[in-house]
Design a protein around this motif. Structure first.
Motif, PDB file in Angstrom:
ATOM      1  N   CYS A 154       0.896   5.738  -1.496  1.00  0.00           N
ATOM      2  CA  CYS A 154       0.823   6.657  -0.353  1.00  0.00           C
ATOM      3  C   CYS A 154       1.823   7.789  -0.541  1.00  0.00           C
ATOM      4  O   CYS A 154       3.016   7.547  -0.737  1.00  0.00           O
ATOM      5  CB  CYS A 154       1.128   5.901   0.930  1.00  0.00           C
ATOM      6  SG  CYS A 154       1.049   6.931   2.399  1.00  0.00           S
TER       7      CYS A 154
ATOM      8  N   SER B 279       0.827  -1.216   0.000  1.00  0.00           N
ATOM      9  CA  SER B 279       0.000   0.000   0.000  1.00  0.00           C
ATOM     10  C   SER B 279       0.858   1.262   0.000  1.00  0.00           C
ATOM     11  O   SER B 279       0.415   2.317  -0.467  1.00  0.00           O
ATOM     12  CB  SER B 279      -0.909   0.020   1.228  1.00  0.00           C
ATOM     13  OG  SER B 279      -1.828  -1.044   1.150  1.00  0.00           O
ATOM     14  N   CYS B 280       2.079   1.179   0.514  1.00  0.00           N
ATOM     15  CA  CYS B 280       2.987   2.346   0.536  1.00  0.00           C
ATOM     16  C   CYS B 280       3.242   2.866  -0.883  1.00  0.00           C
ATOM     17  O   CYS B 280       3.540   4.050  -1.064  1.00  0.00           O
ATOM     18  CB  CYS B 280       4.320   1.972   1.167  1.00  0.00           C
ATOM     19  SG  CYS B 280       4.174   1.268   2.804  1.00  0.00           S
TER      20      CYS B 280
ATOM     21  N   ARG C  21       2.565  10.018   1.755  1.00  0.00           N
ATOM     22  CA  ARG C  21       3.116  10.529   3.013  1.00  0.00           C
ATOM     23  C   ARG C  21       4.655  10.520   2.991  1.00  0.00           C
ATOM     24  O   ARG C  21       5.266   9.506   2.667  1.00  0.00           O
ATOM     25  CB  ARG C  21       2.623   9.703   4.198  1.00  0.00           C
ATOM     26  CG  ARG C  21       3.035  10.329   5.529  1.00  0.00           C
ATOM     27  CD  ARG C  21       2.492   9.589   6.698  1.00  0.00           C
ATOM     28  NE  ARG C  21       1.038   9.601   6.713  1.00  0.00           N
ATOM     29  CZ  ARG C  21       0.302   9.052   7.669  1.00  0.00           C
ATOM     30  NH1 ARG C  21       0.888   8.460   8.678  1.00  0.00           N
ATOM     31  NH2 ARG C  21      -1.004   9.086   7.614  1.00  0.00           N
TER      32      ARG C  21
HETATM   33  S1  SF4 Z   1       1.561   5.766   6.128  1.00  0.00           S
HETATM   34 FE1  SF4 Z   1       3.619   4.873   5.913  1.00  0.00          FE
HETATM   35  S2  SF4 Z   1       3.346   2.681   6.265  1.00  0.00           S
HETATM   36 FE2  SF4 Z   1       1.292   3.531   5.878  1.00  0.00          FE
HETATM   37  S3  SF4 Z   1       0.961   3.255   3.682  1.00  0.00           S
HETATM   38 FE3  SF4 Z   1       1.855   5.316   3.958  1.00  0.00          FE
HETATM   39  S4  SF4 Z   1       4.086   5.026   3.714  1.00  0.00           S
HETATM   40 FE4  SF4 Z   1       3.192   2.998   4.058  1.00  0.00          FE
END
Ligand code: SF4
Length: 229
Positions: free
Chosen positions: A206, A202-203, A208
């Motif tokens: 993402c 999933s990263c 983030r």
């Molecule tokens: S918050 Fe961190 S661990 Fe979770 S999907 Fe995003 S990059 Fe991966």
């Protein structure tokens, strides 16, 4: 197939390793207090896991029906395109460990307790993963969880549907959902695992930045492929 709830996961908390992880010097007052919590955890904690073998009934571009429950996520549909069977699961440190009496204002001890809970969750995940591999010879698998990746990848609200696959998760393993679909106990994980030759994380979906838990770099091509037109 019916749910299987595993409520008797054996575990042995490693005092030395956990002291080291918490950066506590053995023989100090902190070490004695940490050991006291750890001993109590060893007595009362009951990490648990719940899983269900499920079959996909229909697939679209945005929705997929699994055991009569409709899930909405382009990324999930894409990942399950070649798949007929999935394993839904919830793993948890177990609510029993919260019986250990620590004041809300004792931040250090609450932090220690949380790190022990994370260890118990890891034990539960490891136990379930071994069991599934032994029983179903899954080979290479990927996992998706509601709420992981960018918010629209598989919205956290779909915890409701995931929990509905099992029925009464609270009675089965003591895990409940808050109004914002977070799990209680806080050290719990839910998701759907499936055989997959491609190493999906999933990263990859993402944005983030500076996430210490990141397991794979962001993949712009993959992210574009699951966006709405
Ligand atoms: S918050 Fe961190 S661990 Fe979770 S999907 Fe995003 S990059 Fe991966």
């Amino acid at each position: 197939m019916n749910n299987e709830a595993i409520t008797n996961i054996p575990f042995e908390l490693d005092m030395e390793g956990l002291l080291k992880e918490a950066h506590i010097e053995p023989g100090t007052n902190d070490a004695r207090e940490f050991e006291d919590i750890l001993n109590k955890a060893q007595k009362v904690a009951r990490p648990k896991a719940l899983y269900k073998e499920c079959f996909i009934q229909s697939k679209g571009e945005e929705t997929i029906t699994i055991d009569d429950i409709i899930f909405t996520s382009r990324a999930l549909c894409m990942n399950l395109n070649q798949v007929e069977r999935v394993f839904a699961h919830v793993t948890t440190c177990g609510k029993e460990i919260d019986e250990i009496d620590i004041s809300d204002n004792d931040f250090l001890k609450r932090f220690w307790l949380d790190s022990i809970k994370a260890t118990l969750l890891g034990i539960s995940c490891h136990h379930l993963s071994n069991l599934l591999n032994r029983r179903y010879k899954l080979g290479k698998t990927s996992t998706m969880s509601p709420g992981s990746g960018d918010v629209n990848v598989w919205p956290i609200e779909q915890q409701r549907e995931l929990f509905a696959l099992f029925g009464d998760v609270e009675t089965l393993i003591g895990v409940t959902l808050t109004d914002s679909f977070l799990m209680i106990p806080n050290k719990s994980l839910s998701g759907i695992s499936f055989s997959n030759e491609i190493d999906f994380q999933s990263c990859q979906l993402c944005h983030r930045e500076n996430c210490l838990e990141r397991r794979a770099p962001f993949d712009k091509g993959l992210w574009n492929s699951v966006q709405h037109d």
